[in-house]
Design an enzyme around this catalytic site. Structure first.
Site, mmCIF file in Angstrom:
data_model
loop_
_atom_site.group_PDB
_atom_site.id
_atom_site.type_symbol
_atom_site.label_atom_id
_atom_site.label_comp_id
_atom_site.label_asym_id
_atom_site.label_seq_id
_atom_site.Cartn_x
_atom_site.Cartn_y
_atom_site.Cartn_z
ATOM 1 N N LYS A 69 18.468 8.340 7.883
ATOM 2 C CA LYS A 69 19.350 8.400 6.637
ATOM 3 C C LYS A 69 20.529 9.416 6.826
ATOM 4 C CE LYS A 69 15.719 6.917 3.420
ATOM 5 N NZ LYS A 69 15.124 7.209 2.067
ATOM 6 N N THR A 91 14.940 1.246 4.207
ATOM 7 C CA THR A 91 13.481 1.179 3.953
ATOM 8 C C THR A 91 12.660 1.371 5.155
ATOM 9 O OG1 THR A 91 11.969 -0.262 3.059
ATOM 10 C CG2 THR A 91 13.673 -1.211 4.310
ATOM 11 N N LYS A 109 -6.318 1.771 7.610
ATOM 12 C CA LYS A 109 -5.388 0.924 7.299
ATOM 13 C C LYS A 109 -3.886 1.575 7.597
ATOM 14 C CE LYS A 109 -4.273 1.931 2.201
ATOM 15 N NZ LYS A 109 -5.050 3.037 1.881
ATOM 16 N N ARG A 155 5.185 -7.137 2.661
ATOM 17 C CA ARG A 155 4.958 -5.813 3.273
ATOM 18 C C ARG A 155 3.475 -6.110 4.068
ATOM 19 N NH1 ARG A 155 4.262 0.310 1.027
ATOM 20 N NH2 ARG A 155 4.339 1.237 2.955
ATOM 21 N N ASP A 187 16.844 2.999 -1.179
ATOM 22 C CA ASP A 187 15.654 2.508 -0.993
ATOM 23 C C ASP A 187 15.345 1.167 -1.358
ATOM 24 O OD1 ASP A 187 13.120 2.830 0.100
ATOM 25 O OD2 ASP A 187 12.233 4.231 -1.228
#
Length: 1012
Positions: free
Chosen positions: A679, A617, A524, A557, A360
């Protein structure tokens, strides 16, 4: 409401919160006081569910006996006593006891260590006591405690809910229901005997929070919980496993299962390989004994039988079990010092052969302390945070405002210049936020009671409680004095509903009422998650998308911030779709999570070691790509073809079939917007390519990938309890470099296992060679005369070799350990090189021992081959046996000293003893530094050298026990053999270096030569 027989409450689900709080004498808002909680803990005991069987010393003891080597030694011991060879039988008995004691102590300590890991693998919890939220161990909970729950938590006790927001739990452990159950705190049920699955105002111990958050009062702990009652039934009604097996299996199946268990064929891969190897040695020992009997025409008297047993003992490495156990224990402690807790010992043999690491990003490759680096508003204004030294300090660093189309200037650096246009944006990131940031010098910290977060960190004088992303946004708003408390006082806003963040929708929304009667909706989340909800022209949406791409390319980000004001409606609180419809975009927040300082070096170390590092990620693909370039996962020397598939979104990867994934030249190095199912597919793709991989994870949904990976590693600081339970290892610092440390330690352990196994087998092969050829040394009655006595063989195997092997097990990592390709786990420790080396060194050693024996026997004194049976030199010392005993002492000394030299030679399989560490030192004194480097091994060699002399020279002991006598000029033969042995080994290594030079150089010159 009375307590039931178990000491809990009969039916807390039929009580209101106020009734329950009164009954338990607690406060539904502020919890118990610290003193009252301590009193109740003393009265009721810890919140611990006892297993069906506790830590059993007898079970651990049985585990020590259940392996092939021990079984073989027990058989040899029985035969020795049966033929009245009490000395050899007693020595082997001592060996068995030593192996069992060492294994028992180490395994007991390992079991206690694993029990001690409950702080990591069992749930901790956040509890409110004396109006302050604090994190404690789950076992310290008492009835009446007020517990806070978040997504990913394992419920630590039975709780009656006080409050909850979109709370759901997985109670499959209790009910068998695979679908999460929605929970509601405001419901009061009427049926006392209602099934557990229908008690929607209760959450139960060992269930998992799958969505939302909440708070509840503890109604039962430990064995009084629902899961505790099940455990109690298991304890009282459990049957031995063998009885269950006997009901469903045939007699021969039961025999097969029991035999495999006794012989250790159901353990870890390494244990299975060694058990099979021991069985092979046992078969070889029987074959060699038959050869001995055949050479004596099967005239098997006491001496011949002893000699046969002697040859059989020579082929078995008696001390292997103890040395392996101690080495594994040292390895786990070394990993613990490197911030890696090993939960399953089987991974120790796997982690050193890892070819791929799937990691990660946030908190592992990066620091996990996010900073709001840039803010872009819908009117084109841009804010940048410069020179920030403390992520949680709002006064640290400068904020520079500028127009999107012009460079910053001094006149635009004022915080107040654009505050009016940015106020709604700042209001949104403050209110749509569960983090708390406070000055530890100015506040008492009581405001932490209302938080629902996962970690508390103190940097400088500022304390931050919450998720890193929310902390970063809260700190940015506080730079303009826009804290949640300030806003509440200024406009009277009151929180009326929250739709929490969910990985499926990737956004969070809160609803605040206002004195005017309308409500403000603040949202958000990821841009792609909010874009369909916006009430804005396509041109505005395109502008937001372009700016988000630009910010993400800078390694930030990106979160989209949106808002709307609407009339109050109950549907806003219950229906997320209604609440989030028709939002107005306010701007974008670009958050930066700086890489850890050691990450780039660790990634480079992996590449040099032939390990491919993949970043999986949830971030935007451009953010992930920028960070991957910064830490070195993506390099600038990638070819055009490689760069195409080096980065990929999870949606694109998931759209590929397994065949299409397998057709890729290499698997992606970066997977962005990665889901837990992605994953799992990544691990499966690696396995299809024959790779061995590490997978890191911290969330509940990471558990399948952690279990499917060869080594699953959970985060100890910010990981969920479910992830820790599923993992093989736990990082106590959540640091990627700790994974590399674990790989290096795994390689060191694997290397050392190979070294001491090689050393022990060289000793065995040389002794077998010596004893078989020694059959030619016969007396006048054609009976063989032993070149070594049984006790000499046992002494060499158990005293001399054991401590040397243990020293090799403690050997530090070789300087080149991380510039070699990973070892093949399918082959294990018995590689082709090890097999060839053991025979080569064994032949060298055996031949020189035969030379020493023959030279003394047929040299100056001429061995009197006309020995009569009455002067049996295998059992008794007489004058006529002088030369035989001197030859035997010479052979024993030669074997002992060659074993001492071998311990230093096998420190490295190709490097010369005179140039073992060329990277660090060279010259005439390099050998001295080499032998002094491992202090334990050095003193083991010194002790082995010194103790040889009293064994040879002490009267009675030498004649009666060891069947040899004192020597003089024969020492020249011994030291000549040592010199010859060193020369032979060095020539052998030189040939290996020449043969494999090109291969080693080709790998070392391509640091990124990963196969995947």
């Amino acid at each position: 409401m009375e307590p039931d027989d178990f000491g809990g409450l009969c039916a807390p689900h039929i009580l209101s919160v106020d009734q329950l709080a009164c009954l338990l004498e607690t406060d539904a808002s502020n919890g118990l006081s610290y003193s009252e909680a301590a009193r109740r803990l003393d009265e009721y005991g810890p919140n611990r569910v006892e297993a069906a069987k506790g830590l059993s010393v007898w079970k651990i003891l049985l585990r020590q006996v259940s392996n092939s080597l021990t079984v073989v030694l027990i058989l040899v011991m029985a035969i020795s006593f049966a033929i009245h060879d009490y000395i050899e039988g007693s020595v082997i008995t001592a060996v068995i006891v030593l192996n069992i004691v060492v294994g028992l102590v180490q395994d007991y300590r390992a079991e206690k260590t694993i029990e001690g890991l409950q702080a990591l693998s069992a749930p901790s919890c956040k509890v409110v006591r004396s109006m302050v939220a604090t994190t404690i161990k789950a076992e310290q909970l008492v009835k009446g405690d007020l517990v806070m729950l978040n997504v990913g938590d394992i419920v630590p006790a039975d709780l009656r809910l006080v409050s909850g927001l979109n709370l759901s739990t997985d109670e499959a452990l209790l009910t068998g229901e695979s679908v999460p159950i929605s929970k509601h705190s405001d419901i009061v049920l009427q049926d006392v005997d209602m099934p557990i699955g229908d008690r929607v105002n209760m959450v139960y111990s060992a269930s998992t929070v799958t969505r939302g958050r909440g708070m509840g009062i503890v109604t039962a702990t430990g064995m009084n919980t629902e899961v505790g009652r099940i455990a109690e039934l298991l304890r009282t009604n459990s049957h031995p496993k063998g009885k269950d097996v006997s009901r469903f299996t045939s007699y021969w199946q039961r025999v097969k299962i029991g035999t495999r268990s006794i012989l250790g064929l159901d353990g870890t891969p390494l244990q299975v390989k060694l058990s099979k190897f021991a069985l092979l040695l046992f078969a070889l020992a029987i074959l060699l004994a038959i050869i001995v009997f055949a050479s004596n025409r099967f005239d098997i008297d006491g001496d011949v039988l002893i000699y046969g047993i002697c040859v059989g003992v020579a082929v078995i490495p008696e001390s292997l079990i103890a040395v392996l156990t101690i080495s594994m224990a040292v390895g786990t402690k070394a990993m613990a010092r490197g911030n890696v807790i090993v939960r399953k010992l089987s991974v120790l043999e796997a982690v050193g052969g890892i070819t791929n690491i799937c990691s990660d990003k946030t908190g592992t490759l990066t620091q996990g302390k996010m900073i709001t680096r840039k803010v872009w508003l819908s009117d084109g204004s841009v804010a940048s945070v410069e020179t920030c030294t403390h992520p949680f300090d709002p006064t640290s660093g400068d904020v520079v405002w500028k127009d999107d189309q012009s460079p910053p200037s001094d006149s635009q650096s004022s915080k107040s210049g654009l505050l009016a246009s940015a106020q709604l944006f700042l209001e949104c990131i403050t209110l749509c936020n569960n983090a708390t940031v406070s000055d530890t010098k100015a506040t008492s910290g009581d405001d932490t009671v209302e938080t629902s977060t996962t970690s508390t960190t103190v940097v400088s004088d500022w304390k931050a409680i919450g998720e890193p992303t929310e902390i970063a946004l809260q700190v940015f708003a506080m730079r303009f004095d826009m804290s949640k408390a300030t806003l509440s006082q200024a406009n009277g806003s009151v929180l009326v509903a929250e739709h929490p963040f969910d990985s499926s929708c990737k956004r969070m929304t809160v609803i605040y009422s206002r004195p005017s009667g309308d409500v403000g909706v603040y949202t958000k989340g990821a841009l792609e998650a909010i874009m369909p909800l916006l009430d804005a022209p396509e041109k505005v949406k395109a502008q937001f998308t372009a700016k988000a791409e630009f910010l993400a390319a800078e390694g930030l980000r990106v979160l989209c911030i949106a808002h709307k004001t609407t009339p109050n409606d109950e549907s806003l609180k219950t229906d997320r779709t209604v609440a989030e419809k028709g939002l107005t975009p306010l701007g974008l927040a670009g958050l930066y999570d700086p890489p850890r300082l050691e990450t780039a070096g660790a990634v480079r170390k992996c590449k040099i070691a032939g390990i491919s590092v993949h970043m999986l990620t949830g971030d935007h693909i451009k953010t992930a790509t920028a960070i991957a370039h910064e830490v070195g996962i993506l390099s600038t020397d990638l070819s055009t073809a490689e760069a195409v598939n080096a980065t990929m979104s999870a949606s694109a990867f998931d759209a590929l079939s397994d065949a299409e994934i397998d057709a890729l030249d290499k698997l992606p190095l970066v997977l962005a917007r990665c889901s837990p199912s992605t994953k799992v597919r990544m691990v499966a793709a690696m396995h299809r390519r024959g790779a061995y991989c590490v997978m890191t994870g911290d969330g509940v949904n990471d558990s399948p990938a952690l279990k499917k990976a060869d080594v699953g590693i959970a985060m100890g600081l910010n990981g969920s309890d479910v992830a820790k339970e599923a993992a093989d290892m736990v990082l106590t610092d959540d640091n990627f470099s700790s994974i590399v440390t674990a790989v290096e330690e795994g390689r060191r352990l694997f290397d050392n296992i190979q070294k001491f196994i090689l050393h022990l087998l060289i000793s065995n092969i040389s002794q077998v060679l010596l004893l078989l050829i020694g059959l030619a040394f016969k007396d006048s009655e054609s009976q063989s005369v032993f070149p070594l006595s049984p006790i000499e063989i046992l002494w060499a195997n158990l005293i001399t070799s054991s401590f040397l092997a243990l020293g090799l097990g403690l050997e530090e990592a070789q300087p080149d350990i991380m510039i070699r390709p990973p070892h093949d786990l399918r082959v294990g420790v018995f590689t082709k090189e090890i097999i060839i080396d053991k025979f080569a060194y064994g032949i060298f050693m055996g031949a020189l021992c035969i030379f020493a024996s023959a030279f003394v026997s047929y040299g100056p004194y001429q061995w009197p081959v006309s020995l009569s049976r009455s002067d049996d030199c295998n059992q008794n010392f007489t004058d006529v046996c002088e030369v035989v005993y001197r030859a035997r002492a010479t052979t024993f000394a030669t074997l002992s000293f060659l074993l001492l030299v071998t311990a230093w030679e096998v420190k490295h399989f190709t490097r010369s003893l005179f140039n073992m560490y060329p990277e660090e030192f060279s010259g005439p004194f390099s050998v001295v530094r080499t032998v002094l480097r491992n202090r334990f091994l050095f003193w083991a060699v010194v002790a082995g050298f010194v103790i040889t002399f009293p064994v040879i020279y002490i009267p009675v002991v030498n004649h009666i026990v060891f069947k040899h006598t004192a020597i003089s000029w024969e020492w020249g033969v011994v030291f000549a053999a040592v010199i010859a042995y060193i020369a032979l080994v060095e020539v052998w290594k030189a040939g290996k270096r020449r043969l494999f030079h090109k291969k080693q150089n080709s790998f070392s010159s391509s640091p990124s030569s990963s196969t995947l």
